[in-house]
Scaffold this active site. Sequence first.
Site, short mmCIF file in Angstrom:
data_model
loop_
_atom_site.label_atom_id
_atom_site.label_comp_id
_atom_site.label_asym_id
_atom_site.label_seq_id
_atom_site.Cartn_x
_atom_site.Cartn_y
_atom_site.Cartn_z
N GLN A 68 -0.81 -4.75 11.31
CA GLN A 68 -0.40 -3.35 11.28
C GLN A 68 -1.02 -2.58 12.45
O GLN A 68 -2.20 -2.75 12.76
CB GLN A 68 -0.81 -2.67 9.97
CG GLN A 68 -0.30 -1.24 9.86
CD GLN A 68 -0.73 -0.54 8.58
OE1 GLN A 68 -1.86 -0.08 8.48
NE2 GLN A 68 0.18 -0.46 7.62
N CYS A 98 -1.57 6.48 6.50
CA CYS A 98 -3.01 6.61 6.30
C CYS A 98 -3.39 8.08 6.09
O CYS A 98 -3.10 8.93 6.93
CB CYS A 98 -3.78 6.04 7.49
SG CYS A 98 -5.59 6.18 7.30
N ASN A 199 5.41 1.46 -3.53
CA ASN A 199 3.95 1.32 -3.52
C ASN A 199 3.32 2.55 -4.16
O ASN A 199 3.85 3.65 -4.03
CB ASN A 199 3.47 1.15 -2.06
CG ASN A 199 1.97 1.20 -1.91
OD1 ASN A 199 1.44 2.02 -1.16
ND2 ASN A 199 1.24 0.35 -2.59
N GLY A 200 2.21 2.34 -4.84
CA GLY A 200 1.45 3.45 -5.37
C GLY A 200 1.28 3.43 -6.87
O GLY A 200 2.28 3.39 -7.61
N GLY A 223 -1.93 -2.35 -3.96
CA GLY A 223 -3.11 -1.96 -3.23
C GLY A 223 -4.34 -1.97 -4.11
O GLY A 223 -4.88 -3.02 -4.47
N ARG A 224 -4.79 -0.79 -4.53
CA ARG A 224 -6.01 -0.70 -5.31
C ARG A 224 -5.93 -1.46 -6.63
O ARG A 224 -6.94 -1.98 -7.12
CB ARG A 224 -6.35 0.77 -5.57
CG ARG A 224 -6.67 1.56 -4.30
CD ARG A 224 -6.86 3.04 -4.60
NE ARG A 224 -5.68 3.60 -5.23
CZ ARG A 224 -5.71 4.58 -6.13
NH1 ARG A 224 -6.87 5.12 -6.47
NH2 ARG A 224 -4.59 5.05 -6.65
#
Length: 310
Positions: A68, A98, A199-200, A223-224
Amino acid sequence: MQVILAPMEGVVDHLMRDMLSKVGGFDLCVTEFVRVVNCLLPKKVFYRLCPELHNDGFTPNGTPVRVQLLGQHPQPLAENAMRAVELGSHGVDLNFGCPAKTVNKSKGGAVLLREPQTLYDIVSAVRQAVPKEHKVTAKMRLGFDDKSLAFENAAAIEAAGADLLVIHARTKVEGYKPPAYWSWIADIKQKVDIPIIANGEIWSFDDAVNCQQQSNCQNIMLGRGILAMPNLAQVVRGEQNVMPWSQVNQLLIDYSGYELFGDKGKYFPNRLKQWLGYLSRQYPEAQALFMQVRRLSDSGEIVRVLHQQS
């Protein structure tokens, strides 16, 4: 269904990618961002953030890795995108999501969502530079201050020739506060034809199902959530139950072996405590372990505590 491991700066480095891809369930990993300002970066920068390039762009277990890039100037980004694929990256991803203040202040990441034309210019330059057989993808949020430019930004990325778009279903201002607005992704899908990955705020099997239904996306990026449940990729596929704590603790021991090797060992105490913070969301044992090690700064002492748990 495709499941992608998200780029998380300062969290998911090549050691964590190796470990999580071994646990399984991922079709692709995306690296922490390579910061591009105004020049072609030396090869060593790419190798440092993506050592998998020495292995033809694959993790040790064979999962492909995509580099990336983050920046604001089209031509330098195009030149560095070419370098990334020449070194072995499986395509190149562009960071328009970001939320870090330091990154946004230097006009990188989510702040570019205020400028759809800049998004177009960057993606177009990168797409023209990178051979067609290599995918050019992008990741964005729903906006910076608000969602008013969400459709325009997605359309700009599509028009510039991106092969795929990942959407984190929150604005920069919303950060990581729940909820994620997955239905916005479905609305964007009605306006563009580019393949989209959601995502999320996916922490469980039920979250994944709800995300897929509300976003109208089959494919997701984790992700997390994967840090809170190391086999979440397998869980959302319906292939495994939640990993038991005994296996998670062994992963922590394995991780200590990774991190203590070489110069990165000095970061191990903070990295482990950070991971325990995520794990505490799913495992009460992680919170108890964190309380045992929170005041420890010596890596050896921390490793001894980990072995006592096994």
